[in-house]
Structure formats: C-alpha cells, structure tokens
Design a protein around this motif. Structure first.
Motif, PDB file in Angstrom:
ATOM      1  N   MET A   1     -14.992 -27.458 -28.987  1.00  0.00           N
ATOM      2  CA  MET A   1     -14.950 -28.673 -28.187  1.00  0.00           C
ATOM      3  C   MET A   1     -15.128 -28.324 -26.718  1.00  0.00           C
ATOM      4  SD  MET A   1     -11.930 -30.906 -29.943  1.00  0.00           S
ATOM      5  CE  MET A   1     -12.015 -31.394 -31.653  1.00  0.00           C
ATOM      6  N   TRP A   2     -15.582 -29.303 -25.978  1.00  0.00           N
ATOM      7  CA  TRP A   2     -15.834 -29.110 -24.553  1.00  0.00           C
ATOM      8  C   TRP A   2     -14.671 -29.637 -23.735  1.00  0.00           C
ATOM      9  CZ3 TRP A   2     -19.575 -26.198 -22.542  1.00  0.00           C
ATOM     10  CH2 TRP A   2     -20.683 -25.895 -23.340  1.00  0.00           C
ATOM     11  N   CYS A   3     -14.417 -28.924 -22.671  1.00  0.00           N
ATOM     12  CA  CYS A   3     -13.366 -29.311 -21.719  1.00  0.00           C
ATOM     13  C   CYS A   3     -13.998 -29.411 -20.339  1.00  0.00           C
ATOM     14  CB  CYS A   3     -12.238 -28.284 -21.726  1.00  0.00           C
ATOM     15  SG  CYS A   3     -11.003 -28.541 -20.437  1.00  0.00           S
ATOM     16  N   ILE A   4     -13.790 -30.518 -19.665  1.00  0.00           N
ATOM     17  CA  ILE A   4     -14.290 -30.735 -18.309  1.00  0.00           C
ATOM     18  C   ILE A   4     -13.166 -30.413 -17.334  1.00  0.00           C
ATOM     19  CG2 ILE A   4     -15.276 -32.368 -16.691  1.00  0.00           C
ATOM     20  CD1 ILE A   4     -17.112 -31.638 -18.983  1.00  0.00           C
ATOM     21  N   VAL A   5     -13.430 -29.460 -16.436  1.00  0.00           N
ATOM     22  CA  VAL A   5     -12.431 -29.013 -15.467  1.00  0.00           C
ATOM     23  C   VAL A   5     -12.893 -29.423 -14.074  1.00  0.00           C
ATOM     24  CG1 VAL A   5     -11.180 -27.045 -14.526  1.00  0.00           C
ATOM     25  CG2 VAL A   5     -11.813 -27.077 -16.943  1.00  0.00           C
ATOM     26  N   ASN A   6     -12.058 -30.171 -13.382  1.00  0.00           N
ATOM     27  CA  ASN A   6     -12.349 -30.607 -12.016  1.00  0.00           C
ATOM     28  C   ASN A   6     -11.887 -29.531 -11.036  1.00  0.00           C
ATOM     29  OD1 ASN A   6     -11.086 -32.163  -9.417  1.00  0.00           O
ATOM     30  ND2 ASN A   6     -12.982 -33.116 -10.095  1.00  0.00           N
ATOM     31  N   LEU A   7     -12.805 -29.100 -10.159  1.00  0.00           N
ATOM     32  CA  LEU A   7     -12.508 -28.066  -9.177  1.00  0.00           C
ATOM     33  C   LEU A   7     -12.002 -28.703  -7.885  1.00  0.00           C
ATOM     34  CD1 LEU A   7     -15.559 -25.702  -9.764  1.00  0.00           C
ATOM     35  CD2 LEU A   7     -13.305 -25.659 -10.850  1.00  0.00           C
ATOM     36  N   PRO A   8     -11.402 -27.929  -6.984  1.00  0.00           N
ATOM     37  CA  PRO A   8     -10.866 -28.517  -5.748  1.00  0.00           C
ATOM     38  C   PRO A   8     -11.904 -29.180  -4.853  1.00  0.00           C
ATOM     39  CG  PRO A   8      -9.880 -26.366  -6.142  1.00  0.00           C
ATOM     40  CD  PRO A   8     -10.961 -26.528  -7.149  1.00  0.00           C
ATOM     41  N   ASN A   9     -13.177 -28.787  -4.937  1.00  0.00           N
ATOM     42  CA  ASN A   9     -14.199 -29.414  -4.096  1.00  0.00           C
ATOM     43  C   ASN A   9     -14.790 -30.670  -4.718  1.00  0.00           C
ATOM     44  OD1 ASN A   9     -15.549 -28.178  -6.172  1.00  0.00           O
ATOM     45  ND2 ASN A   9     -17.150 -27.269  -4.879  1.00  0.00           N
ATOM     46  N   GLY A  10     -14.268 -31.117  -5.869  1.00  0.00           N
ATOM     47  CA  GLY A  10     -14.735 -32.347  -6.491  1.00  0.00           C
ATOM     48  C   GLY A  10     -15.778 -32.150  -7.569  1.00  0.00           C
ATOM     49  N   THR A  11     -16.320 -30.955  -7.736  1.00  0.00           N
ATOM     50  CA  THR A  11     -17.299 -30.707  -8.787  1.00  0.00           C
ATOM     51  C   THR A  11     -16.595 -30.438 -10.108  1.00  0.00           C
ATOM     52  OG1 THR A  11     -17.381 -28.353  -8.232  1.00  0.00           O
ATOM     53  CG2 THR A  11     -18.946 -29.804  -7.125  1.00  0.00           C
ATOM     54  N   GLN A  12     -17.370 -30.493 -11.195  1.00  0.00           N
ATOM     55  CA  GLN A  12     -16.811 -30.286 -12.525  1.00  0.00           C
ATOM     56  C   GLN A  12     -17.455 -29.061 -13.174  1.00  0.00           C
ATOM     57  OE1 GLN A  12     -17.691 -33.658 -11.666  1.00  0.00           O
ATOM     58  NE2 GLN A  12     -15.520 -33.947 -11.170  1.00  0.00           N
TER      59      GLN A  12
END
Length: 420
Positions: free
Chosen positions: A1-12
């Motif tokens: 399964m895929w997991c989307i991780v949000n980074l501190p600069n707003g990108t995923q």
C-alpha cells in the motif's frame, strides 16, 4: 500500500508500506526516500489531512505500534497520510547530513513565516528574513536599495483615500444641511403666503367673492409639490455626482499604484515578513528596505545557500519558542486554572493562556538533567544544573491517575504534569 507523507515545506512524498509494519519501519522508509541514512531519531510522524492547520501542539505517533490506515483520508483513495516533522531540535553543529539540515531548515522557515517562531524585535526579524532570502536563492538587486518601500506607498494611498472619503462625507453632510435649509425656507415662504391670502380673504368686504379670483390668488398645490420635488431632485443629483466623482479618482489612484509596484524591486521581500514577539502592530514603513540592507550584506559576503541555512538554524536557537511543544494542563489549586505547558530546548515553562501574551506561572530553565520519578501518590521532578545543584518540584496525583513508568523524557514529564 502507498503512504503519502507531507514534508515541512508542503510537498508530499509517496512511499510503500506494509499494513503489518509499525511506525518505526515507516519512518525508516520515509527517511531512506529522502536520502537520510542516519539521524532518523530527530524526526517523528503524525497523522495529517490536506489543508490541515499547523500548530505547536503535536500528536506524535507511537512508532512501536502498528500504523492504522484510518487517518481521516479514506475518501481520497489513500490508505494513510502522515506528516514528517522535526521532533528533537538539536544544535545545528551536531547535524551530520545535509539532507537532515535541509529538513530542519524547511520547518524553521515555515515556523518563522507562520508566526510559531518569533524574532525579538524588527531588527532581528529583518536579519532572519535576509537569511531566508539568501537560503532560498533569492538574488540581491542594487535597485532595491533605491526603490520606494511598497508598504509606505500603500499606507500613503490608504491615507489619501481616507482623506478623500472624509472630505466626500463632509460634502454630503454639508449638502444635506443646505438641502434641509432650502426645503425649510421654501416651506416658510409657502406658509407666509398662505397666511397672507387668508388675511386678504378675511379682510375683504365683499359678501360673495369671485370664485375665479379666489382660485387665482391661492397657490397651486401641484406647483408647490413640483417645486419641492425639483429642489430635492437637484440636491440628490448633486450629491450623487460628488460621490461618483470621488470613486473614479480612488480607482485611478489604485491603478497607478499597481503600475508603480509592478516594477518595484522591494516586492520580492513581501513574502518574508516575520512578526516579532514584542510587537503586534504593523511592521515599520521601511521594513522591506531593512531586509534589503541585510540581504546586501550577505550578498557582499557571497554567502552560499548551505551557509545561509546553517546560520539561520544557528540564529533561531536563542529565540523564544524554539523547539517548543505545547501541552494542556490544569492547576491543582482552588481556582483550577487551565494552563499551557511549553517543553523545549530552553526548559519547561508553565503559562496561563497564549504563550506569547501570558506571564509564566513556573519555569525550569535549561536543566542539564531532568529526572522524573513517580510514586503511588505524588509526581516529582528533580533538575540537576551544571553547578550540580538539584531542585525538586512535587505534585500530588489524582486518585484515579494511572502511574506511568519511571523512565520518561522531559516531553512525557510535561504531559504527565498537566495537573501542576
């Protein structure tokens, strides 16, 4: 399964994860995708949803537990959405990898621009903004030192528009006053004319007056009404013309200002406004020029992007609120006041209300070692300073309180001491 991780600069960042894996395995996969080989323990994961507002109150995921796919984003087709954030703010000279330093910079930049980390004054805010500009690769232009500050231009235009509106309001009030005086004088003349006609009728000696004569002597109601209507219509049209003439002037001045700002070199600094903790008002009119002056100093030094990020992280270490997390608690006195417990690199601070506006109730500054043992009835915090002097702070626990493990961190300590 895929997991989307949000980074501190707003990108995923998208990573694959096993539903049977725990949080630590997911964190390691995310860090490996970002070229972070070691120093993974500085970061933490928390559940994230799109358009989520960032705050200083963190809900960290226990990395020893298995991750749950229900993060409030099942409707978007993504099983899991997380946010990668800095959990432990270590000094910048301890960071070994450039990728780790970049993540630290991303979160520090976001905290500065969104107000969770504040400068001591406007001068310090200008220096931090200049470091942000240099770290983002913004090139300095000499013309920005000679350009007129956009903030001053907007404030002057706002003052001119306010003056014009005030003058137009005064003109409308004066016109309404003149209109009332004109109507009142017309009514007085009409009333005096009616009285004179009645006096003539009463003084006549003729037994039967001619109807045509009496009708001609009396004023026509339709004529008086039309005269009154024409007077009010002319006054209203004049007032409307005054208000309509002021609105095109405001729009034309706004258009002229937009044309002047389009070529202004100081506009590139408008995205780097940092609010100091000691001021709640608007920034100074020449604040953008102050940023340009500080940016020119860095440009003369030919500071690289890496050096700018390093010195920014070095500069924010002494700021109020650096690396702090907020926890909610209730005092055990008679008033039972709700308070916030801020745990960070500078120590533990217990304050009432908003952190930047409230006076602290208690503060443990820079403890070199913090030991938090627990017993069945009390909770104690013992701090050992660099001079080897120890101080103890104890607090009774509620009767229905579950006693935690004796080995805790200062963050857990602040969480458990919510009954201070």
């Amino acid at each position: 399964m895929w997991c989307i991780v949000n980074l501190p600069n707003g990108t995923q960042q998208a990573v694959k994860w096993d539903p049977k894996a725990n949080g630590q395995e997911c964190l390691e996969k995310v860090c490996l995708a970002l070229n972070i080989i070691c120093e993974m323990e500085y970061f933490g994961l928390e559940h994230w949803t799109p358009n989520q507002k960032e705050s200083r109150t963190r809900q960290w995921i226990n990395l020893r537990n298995r991750l749950s796919g229900d993060s409030g984003s099942s409707g978007s087709g993504i099983q899991l959405m997380l946010a990668l954030r800095v959990k432990f703010w270590v000094p910048v000279h301890f960071i070994l990898q450039e990728s780790v330093r970049n993540l630290f910079y991303m979160q520090a930049r976001r905290d500065l621009l969104e107000g969770r980390l504040t400068a001591p004054d406007w001068s310090g805010a200008a220096k931090l903004a200049a470091l942000l500009c240099q770290a983002d690769g913004l090139r300095f232009n000499e013309a920005s030192l000679r350009a007129e500050c956009p903030m001053r231009m907007r404030r002057e235009l706002a003052q001119q528009q306010a003056q014009q509106q005030q003058q137009a309001q005064q003109q409308r009030v004066e016109q309404q006053r003149k209109e009332k005086e004109h109507v009142l004088s017309f009514k007085k003349r009409r009333l005096s004319k009616q009285k004179s006609m009645e006096h003539i009728e009463t003084c006549t000696t003729l037994p039967a007056a001619n109807p045509a004569t009496s009708c001609s002597l009396q004023p026509s109601p339709s004529a008086s009404a039309s005269a009154s209507a024409s007077a009010s219509t002319s006054a209203c049209s004049q007032t409307h013309s005054n208000s309509s003439s002021s609105s095109p002037s405001n729009s034309s001045s706004q258009t002229g200002l937009d044309e002047r700002l389009a070529s202004n070199q100081l506009r590139m600094y408008e995205d780097y406004l940092i609010q100091p903790s000691s001021s709640e008002g608007e920034p100074p009119a020449d604040f953008l020029r102050q940023i340009a002056i500080e940016h020119s100093k860095l440009a003369k030094l030919q500071m690289s992007l890496k050096s700018a990020k390093y010195w920014l992280l070095q500069s924010i270490q002494d700021l109020e609120g650096y690396g702090e997390e907020l926890f909610s608690g209730v005092t055990t006195n008679e008033s039972a006041t709700r308070c916030d417990i801020a745990v960070g690199a500078h120590g533990i601070t217990v304050c009432r209300g908003v952190r930047n506006k409230a006076s602290p109730l208690a503060r443990l500054l820079r403890p070199s070692r913090c030991v938090a043992p627990s017993s069945w009835s009390t909770w104690m915090i013992t701090t050992i300073a660099r001079s080897w002097r120890s101080s103890c702070l104890s607090s009774p626990l509620p009767q229905d309180y579950t006693v935690p493990s004796p080995s805790v961190t200062p963050s857990t300590c602040a969480t458990k001491c919510g009954a201070w």
